[in-house]
Scaffold this motif. Structure first.
Motif, PDB file in Angstrom:
ATOM      1  N   VAL A  73       7.294   0.641   0.265  1.00  0.00           N
ATOM      2  CA  VAL A  73       6.105  -0.050  -0.241  1.00  0.00           C
ATOM      3  C   VAL A  73       5.132   0.933  -0.890  1.00  0.00           C
ATOM      4  CG1 VAL A  73       4.023  -1.293   0.473  1.00  0.00           C
ATOM      5  CG2 VAL A  73       6.259  -2.005   1.358  1.00  0.00           C
ATOM      6  N   HIS A 115       6.344  -7.000  -0.633  1.00  0.00           N
ATOM      7  CA  HIS A 115       5.683  -6.183   0.406  1.00  0.00           C
ATOM      8  C   HIS A 115       5.303  -7.057   1.593  1.00  0.00           C
ATOM      9  CE1 HIS A 115       4.201  -3.155  -2.882  1.00  0.00           C
ATOM     10  NE2 HIS A 115       5.507  -3.156  -2.733  1.00  0.00           N
ATOM     11  N   GLU A 167       2.851   1.046  -4.478  1.00  0.00           N
ATOM     12  CA  GLU A 167       1.381   1.001  -4.540  1.00  0.00           C
ATOM     13  C   GLU A 167       0.839   2.065  -5.508  1.00  0.00           C
ATOM     14  OE1 GLU A 167       0.849  -1.662  -3.476  1.00  0.00           O
ATOM     15  OE2 GLU A 167       1.395  -2.033  -1.389  1.00  0.00           O
ATOM     16  N   GLU A 214       4.188  -7.403  -4.797  1.00  0.00           N
ATOM     17  CA  GLU A 214       3.297  -7.638  -3.653  1.00  0.00           C
ATOM     18  C   GLU A 214       3.880  -8.706  -2.727  1.00  0.00           C
ATOM     19  OE1 GLU A 214       1.417  -5.363  -3.409  1.00  0.00           O
ATOM     20  OE2 GLU A 214       0.006  -5.032  -5.043  1.00  0.00           O
ATOM     21  N   GLU A 248      -1.397  -8.036   1.303  1.00  0.00           N
ATOM     22  CA  GLU A 248      -0.312  -8.154   0.320  1.00  0.00           C
ATOM     23  C   GLU A 248      -0.312  -9.549  -0.313  1.00  0.00           C
ATOM     24  OE1 GLU A 248       1.181  -5.686  -0.727  1.00  0.00           O
ATOM     25  OE2 GLU A 248       1.240  -4.160   0.839  1.00  0.00           O
TER      26      GLU A 248
HETATM   27 FE   FE2 Z   1       1.465  -4.039  -1.922  1.00  0.00          FE
END
Ligand code: FE2
Ligand code: PL3
Ligand code: FE2
Length: 231
Positions: A140, A63, A144, A60, A32
């Motif tokens: 998460v 995450h 993605e 990100e 991440e």
């Molecule tokens: Fe991610």
């Protein structure tokens, strides 16, 4: 409900589980973190999409914080040195491509390969995760898919001009995924995740992505087989 049985059978506080988690959790945190930096770099390389890419980079970063909390929740210290080593080759390939302005290669590495790898891993992890980590991972994985979609849309819109570079980047980077899977196989197994399921889920995501971008079935078959003998 086989998923429920599986999670009941796992002792999240055993030393064996925590030892494996110290490496898998680190891999995900490092992944991440690198994704954050990769989207920041892509924002520089693609000024038209600058703000959108910075927003992906921020996702990100969130995450990463979420997965750090998952490790803390189990009193596990992530083995970050192991994780940096794990990503070293893919990381090096991204850096090199970025330095050469090869944006197509950068997109293949981050928005296709790494995102498909993450989606496969997170989908397989969710049914066997502890309650805290499951909630985080469910949030998460939705993000993605949107990152993968960004890469698909960009490469689809620039397909003819990107095709040769995509094929070359696939040849150089897909074999690394099989090597990486082999390296986590044992630890993933301790967490209740089987390599076969990871490979299958990855292949489905990656193949669908290549199809959405514009490759033919024959081309997808050839590209997916790249380095597969190592798996
Ligand atoms: Fe991610
Ligand atoms: C991009 O948004 C994130 C990149 C993260 C890459 C993760 C790869 C994970 C492979 C390890 C398999 C076990 C995963 C367990 C999930 C917690
Ligand atoms: Fe992502």
């Amino acid at each position: 409900m086989p998923q429920l049985e599986a999670s009941v059978a796992i002792d999240f506080h055993s030393e064996t589980y925590k030892d494996a988690y110290s490496r898998i959790n680190a891999i995900v945190i490092e992944g991440e973190q690198e994704a954050t930096q990769n989207y920041q770099k892509l924002a520089e390389l693609l000024p038209d999409d600058h703000d959108q890419l910075l927003s992906l980079a921020r996702m990100e970063g969130r995450h990463k914080k979420g997965f750090e909390a998952c490790g803390r929740n189990l009193s596990v210290t992530p083995d970050m040195e192991f994780a940096r080593e794990f990503f070293a080759q893919l990381h090096g390939n991204f850096q090199k491509a970025a330095a050469e302005g090869k944006v197509v290669t950068c997109l293949l590495i981050q928005a296709l390969i790494i995102e498909c790898f993450a989606i496969a891993a997170y989908n397989i992890y969710i049914p066997v995760a502890d309650d805290f980590a499951r909630k985080i991972t469910e949030g998460v994985v939705k993000d993605e898919y949107s990152h993968l979609n960004y890469g698909e849309e960009w490469l689809k819109a620039n397909f003819e001009a990107s095709k040769a570079e995509l094929e070359e980047a696939n040849r150089q980077n897909l074999p690394l995924v099989w090597q990486m899977l082999n390296q986590v196989e044992q630890d993933a197994h301790v967490l209740g995740m089987e390599k076969e399921a990871l490979v299958e889920d990855f292949m489905i995501q990656y193949g669908e992505a290549l199809e959405n971008i514009g490759f033919t079935t024959r081309e997808i078959m050839r590209m997916s087989a790249s380095g597969l003998a190592a798996a």
